[in-house]
Design a protein around this motif. Structure first.
Motif, PDB file in Angstrom:
ATOM      1  N   MET A   1       0.516  -1.450  -0.039  1.00 11.25           N
ATOM      2  CA  MET A   1      -0.296   0.107  -0.025  1.00 11.25           C
ATOM      3  C   MET A   1       0.807   1.043  -0.660  1.00 11.25           C
ATOM      4  O   MET A   1       0.838   2.102  -0.757  1.00 11.25           O
ATOM      5  N   SER A   2       2.056   1.462   0.627  1.00  5.62           N
ATOM      6  CA  SER A   2       3.381   2.486   0.709  1.00  5.62           C
ATOM      7  C   SER A   2       3.408   2.740  -0.620  1.00  5.62           C
ATOM      8  O   SER A   2       3.506   3.642  -1.420  1.00  5.62           O
ATOM      9  N   LEU A   3       3.838   1.543  -1.317  1.00  8.39           N
ATOM     10  CA  LEU A   3       4.628   1.640  -2.584  1.00  8.39           C
ATOM     11  C   LEU A   3       3.664   2.018  -3.542  1.00  8.39           C
ATOM     12  O   LEU A   3       4.010   2.812  -4.243  1.00  8.39           O
ATOM     13  N   TRP A   4       1.964   2.073  -2.946  1.00  7.46           N
ATOM     14  CA  TRP A   4       1.318   2.472  -3.924  1.00  7.46           C
ATOM     15  C   TRP A   4       1.439   3.982  -3.865  1.00  7.46           C
ATOM     16  O   TRP A   4       0.615   4.408  -4.813  1.00  7.46           O
TER      17      TRP A   4
ATOM     18  N   ILE B   1       3.052   5.812  -2.500  1.00 11.22           N
ATOM     19  CA  ILE B   1       4.615   7.023  -3.029  1.00 11.22           C
ATOM     20  C   ILE B   1       4.400   7.780  -4.326  1.00 11.22           C
ATOM     21  O   ILE B   1       4.996   8.911  -3.924  1.00 11.22           O
ATOM     22  N   PRO B   2       3.752   6.935  -5.393  1.00  9.11           N
ATOM     23  CA  PRO B   2       4.369   7.357  -6.467  1.00  9.11           C
ATOM     24  C   PRO B   2       2.746   8.693  -7.205  1.00  9.11           C
ATOM     25  O   PRO B   2       3.061   9.568  -7.338  1.00  9.11           O
ATOM     26  N   ASN B   3       1.951   8.134  -6.088  1.00  3.83           N
ATOM     27  CA  ASN B   3       1.092   9.449  -5.890  1.00  3.83           C
ATOM     28  C   ASN B   3       1.291  10.585  -6.030  1.00  3.83           C
ATOM     29  O   ASN B   3       0.778  12.009  -5.931  1.00  3.83           O
ATOM     30  N   SER B   4       1.730  10.540  -4.701  1.00  2.00           N
ATOM     31  CA  SER B   4       2.381  11.655  -4.011  1.00  2.00           C
ATOM     32  C   SER B   4       3.355  12.502  -4.566  1.00  2.00           C
ATOM     33  O   SER B   4       3.884  13.937  -4.636  1.00  2.00           O
ATOM     34  N   PHE B   5       4.205  11.918  -5.713  1.00  2.00           N
ATOM     35  CA  PHE B   5       4.926  13.016  -6.433  1.00  2.00           C
ATOM     36  C   PHE B   5       4.088  13.960  -7.515  1.00  2.00           C
ATOM     37  O   PHE B   5       4.656  14.289  -7.938  1.00  2.00           O
ATOM     38  N   ILE B   6       2.895  12.752  -7.943  1.00  2.00           N
ATOM     39  CA  ILE B   6       1.701  14.383  -8.873  1.00  2.00           C
ATOM     40  C   ILE B   6       2.412  15.207  -8.120  1.00  2.00           C
ATOM     41  O   ILE B   6       2.333  16.285  -8.720  1.00  2.00           O
ATOM     42  N   LEU B   7       2.315  16.028  -6.931  1.00  2.00           N
ATOM     43  CA  LEU B   7       2.146  16.877  -5.517  1.00  2.00           C
ATOM     44  C   LEU B   7       3.441  18.195  -7.219  1.00  2.00           C
ATOM     45  O   LEU B   7       3.103  19.919  -7.496  1.00  2.00           O
TER      46      LEU B   7
END
Length: 288
Positions: free
Chosen positions: A243-246, A248-254
């Protein structure tokens, strides 16, 4: 006002949508020490729900003039005229006293004192500090760390035990990106209400970068929870990692997108992440 409208107004006054997940975090803290369902667990969790409702009602009273200036809050119970200040005070006192009574009944004196301190911290430290400093959210984030701690101590645990310190730290860290994502959504509104906001100090790009750092810090702290015996099941530990690996990349969209839809999606994902972590801890304690 009919009964359903009255109940709806009281739910809004007590910020029930916020109070429920906070009560769930208390539930998680309780199970972390005492993994079984009991009447005491029910008293403690419902007591925290009412304490949060009472503190939220008091917050409405403290900020009703500022709420009236912001589009997203001007329809709240007091500025909209759905409830008077005197009636809001009565409900706030009722919620707080009943909540403290239930917590004392199902928990213990130490958990009650921590709850009273958390009310003091939220209403008399954090709320006034928002008008003074754009960084009020950092000390204010302690408010998110108290409920699981209260649940753990109410179940008989010590407030310095490593598992609850780790879990409370996770909630503390996570409150900061939670609030700053809200700031990215409603910063102009907060400023209109007279609150100090980060846009007075940093550019929007800098706020996105800082929020990303706090998001990643939250995830890293979550991944350390098994080290402090918050998790024991290998299945759930691997699920936490996945779930964390899911997220993390979503966070970089910032770093790329500054639109409200993207920020709102990330805000919902962060809340979902917290909810799933709480569910996983509860399952781990009850069944493993």
């Amino acid at each position: 006002m009919n009964l359903s409208s009255k109940i709806s107004t009281l739910f809004e006054l007590g910020k029930i949508k916020i109070a429920i997940p906070i009560a769930i975090s208390c539930f998680t803290g309780y199970l972390l020490h005492s993994p079984e369902f009991s009447w005491n667990l029910g008293f403690v969790v419902f007591g925290i729900l009412l304490i949060v409702a009472g503190a939220s009602a008091l917050n409405h009273i403290q900020e009703y003039k500022k709420d009236a200036l912001m589009n997203r809050t001007k329809f709240r119970p007091i500025p909209s005229g759905k409830i008077s200040i005197s009636e809001a005070v009565k409900w706030s006192v009722f919620f707080l006293l009943l909540g403290c009574g239930l917590l004392a009944w199902g928990g213990n004196t130490t958990s009650l004192w921590i709850a009273i301190f958390s009310i003091f911290w939220y209403n008399l430290v954090y709320t006034p500090l928002k008008q003074v400093s754009a960084f009020a959210v950092v000390p204010g984030a302690l408010s998110g760390a108290f409920p699981p701690l209260i649940g753990y101590v109410a179940a008989g645990g010590h407030f310095l035990d490593l598992p609850i310190l780790a879990l409370s730290f996770f909630f503390f860290i996570g409150q900061i990106p939670h609030f700053w994502l809200l700031l990215l959504l409603y910063g102009d509104e907060y400023k209109k209400g007279g609150f100090k906001v980060l846009t007075d100090v940093f550019s929007v790009k800098q706020i996105h970068n800082i929020t990303l750092i706090w998001m990643l810090a939250t995830i890293m702290v979550a991944l350390l929870l098994p080290v402090f015996d918050v998790f024991s099941s290998k299945i759930l530990i691997w699920s936490l990692l996945a779930m964390s690996l899911w997220i993390i990349p979503n966070s970089f969209i910032l770093l790329k997108n500054y639109d409200r839809i993207t920020i709102r999606k990330l805000f919902l994902r962060l809340n979902l992440y917290f909810l799933i972590v709480m569910i996983m801890i509860s399952i781990d304690r009850l069944y493993f």
